[in-house]
Design an enzyme around this catalytic site. Structure first.
Site, PDB file in Angstrom:
ATOM      1  N   CYS A   1      42.190  31.567  37.326  1.00  0.00           N
ATOM      2  CA  CYS A   1      42.180  31.000  38.681  1.00  0.00           C
ATOM      3  C   CYS A   1      41.873  29.495  38.651  1.00  0.00           C
ATOM      4  O   CYS A   1      42.731  28.705  38.291  1.00  0.00           O
ATOM      5  CB  CYS A   1      41.202  31.777  39.568  1.00  0.00           C
TER       6      CYS A   1
ATOM      7  N   HIS B   1      42.838  37.438  39.213  1.00  0.00           N
ATOM      8  CA  HIS B   1      41.555  37.830  38.598  1.00  0.00           C
ATOM      9  C   HIS B   1      41.697  39.166  37.872  1.00  0.00           C
ATOM     10  O   HIS B   1      41.775  40.221  38.510  1.00  0.00           O
ATOM     11  CB  HIS B   1      40.468  37.933  39.674  1.00  0.00           C
TER      12      HIS B   1
ATOM     13  N   GLU C   1      39.433  40.629  36.110  1.00  0.00           N
ATOM     14  CA  GLU C   1      38.135  41.284  35.964  1.00  0.00           C
ATOM     15  C   GLU C   1      37.808  42.259  37.085  1.00  0.00           C
ATOM     16  O   GLU C   1      36.929  43.118  36.945  1.00  0.00           O
ATOM     17  CB  GLU C   1      37.017  40.235  35.832  1.00  0.00           C
TER      18      GLU C   1
END
Length: 509
Positions: free
Chosen positions: A79, A167, A169
């Protein structure tokens, strides 16, 4: 030193999640603020640049010298990290026409690229950004796109430098773990050998070397972190570990004796100290939550200091500090680092001249439990709900008296025991009861009553940072409410807290 992935934090709320996902791959990693970068050593196999609430277009945007890592180790920008890589290399980052937040689907995925191997077209990803990479330098190649974001991922030609706009994660990115595995294992070459067994073995060896024949004093709470930390130190130095368990008069019903018994069965060298009267005296008349916390903390330190002076030549203080405590106690520009006053990081008073040993300060809570399992610690301790340091002192709203503590202990006992009997305890992350500073009218038999109100609280959570109220069965709530009102003298009304965190907190004070 174990091989590791270095994660540079630019203030993203998701930085800890990146670390957790890397750890789930059995690879060690550390988070460091972007403005305090450690030296690049041979054990650092790859570097991840986190997201940020900032824009790379800001004048004071977080910034690093990318030449520290580029062409030296594999690099992954996430990001903000992706936008910084693009802009600093001559690309263009512009405000998005529409803020891109939420789920998106990949419309392009170059599966010949090492980062995108097995990441399929139509795979769901999570976007959270208000800027867009509008133009890439010539030596950058796009390796993934979505319908609205052309540069969803890129690679710099002739070097192991990658970047993604989404993202990986968060769980909303359905193949995020596979993408991180591609970077951490296949590109960075980490061997996935960082396991609880290896951690236990290496930590005990390190503790033996560090502590030698020195004595360590440690305050235990009955909770997971201090129990696992004490067990590791005990395996290293045996009876040279002196544990102290303080009864502050704010523990749960029967907890003092039960915790002492369980620790003695584990072979720990432990002393129980009954200091109830000192705590009650310090709390007399206090109603402000922060004043109560400070009074409890002050008396604990006084009692602990007095007891530790009885141990001749104690040189170390053992603590159950875990990794989130450390991360949140390091200053970094951005919202991911808020220092909590009740963390034990840096909380040692000046007059206690002891060195600190923290065997768990690289672990997350779930990893602490796995280490505890490896050490064969009783599941009753490992599965125990978190319990606040100030105990029932912050679950009694208003002033604290021994009588109020006795009432809340009974209520709490019936609630927690009820959860266990109903098979609900392990489904709940944390539960407890609050004694409210109000009375309500009731009827018992033919008599009018005017007695106290208690609120039951149960939440589900992963790490306590956010929490949802727990949807306990109505039948269970009805039964436990009935039992509390019939059994606990002084209570005639039970309510259930259905607030989530945020905006509420788990505790009421």
């Amino acid at each position: 030193m174990a091989e590791q992935i270095l994660i540079l934090d630019f203030g993203s709320q998701y930085t800890q999640l990146i670390a957790r996902r890397v750890r789930e791959l059995n690879v060690y990693c550390e988070i460091h603020p972007y403005n305090n970068i450690p030296e690049l050593t041979d054990d650092i196999k790859g570097v991840i640049l986190s997201g940020s609430p900032c824009s790379v277009r800001q004048e004071d945007a977080p910034d690093i010298d990318l030449s520290l890592f580029r062409k030296k180790v594999p690099l992954l920008g996430v990001c903000y990290g992706a936008q910084m890589l693009a802009q600093k290399s001559g690309g263009k980052v512009l405000p998005s026409k529409i803020r891109e937040y939420g789920r998106a689907k990949l419309t392009r995925s170059d599966q010949h690229n090492d980062l995108m191997k097995e990441i399929t077209i139509d795979s769901q990803v999570w976007m959270s950004h208000s800027d867009t990479i509008a133009e890439l330098p010539n030596d950058f190649e796009i390796i993934a796109s979505t319908a609205s974001v052309e540069v969803a991922a890129f690679k710099i030609k002739n070097e192991e430098t990658y970047a993604i706009q989404f993202h990986p994660e968060v769980t909303h990115t359905t193949q995020g773990k596979e993408l991180l595995r591609n970077f951490v294992v296949h590109i960075s070459g980490c061997s996935q050998d960082w396991t609880p067994d290896i951690f236990v073995e290496s930590t005990i060896a390190e503790l033996k070397e560090k502590l030698g024949n020195d004595k360590v004093v440690m305050g235990l709470s009955g909770g997971v972190d201090s129990s696992v930390a004490a067990t590791l130190i005990h395996h290293a130095i045996g009876k040279n570990l002196h544990c102290i368990f303080v009864d502050n008069g704010l523990l749960r019903k029967n907890e003092y004796q039960e915790v002492l018994d369980s620790y003695q069965h584990m072979g720990l060298n432990i002393k129980g100290v009954d200091a109830k009267d000192k705590f009650y005296a310090a709390l007399k008349g206090l109603t402000d939550p922060e004043e109560k916390r400070k009074a409890i903390g002050r008396v604990f330190i006084e009692v602990f200091d007095e007891e530790s002076h009885k141990i001749e030549d104690a040189k170390w203080l053992g603590q159950g500090t875990i990794y989130p405590d450390v991360i949140e106690s390091i200053s970094v520009k951005g919202p991911s680092a808020t220092i909590k006053s009740h963390h034990n990081v840096g909380g040692l008073p000046d007059f206690m001249k002891l060195k600190v040993v923290e065997p768990l300060n690289t672990l997350f809570k779930d990893e602490v439990r796995l280490v505890g399992k490896t050490l064969e610690i009783d599941q009753k301790i490992l599965g125990r709900h978190p319990f606040p340091g100030p105990g029932l002192g912050i679950r009694i709203l208003g002033d604290i008296t021994p009588g109020k503590v006795a009432i809340l202990q009974e209520v709490d006992y019936l609630f927690i025991n009820g959860l266990k009997k109903a098979g609900l305890y392990d489904e709940v992350w944390q539960a407890g009861a609050m004694l409210l500073p109000i009375n309500s009218v009731g009827v018992m038999g033919d008599e009018r009553t005017y007695e106290q109100v208690v609120s039951l609280r149960a939440v589900t959570s992963v790490d306590g940072m956010t929490a949802d109220w727990c949807h306990l069965p109505y039948e269970f709530l009805a039964d436990v409410s009935n039992e509390i009102i019939n059994s606990v003298k002084g209570v005639n009304r039970v309510v259930y807290d259905i607030s989530s965190k945020p905006p509420a907190t788990i505790e009421w004070e």
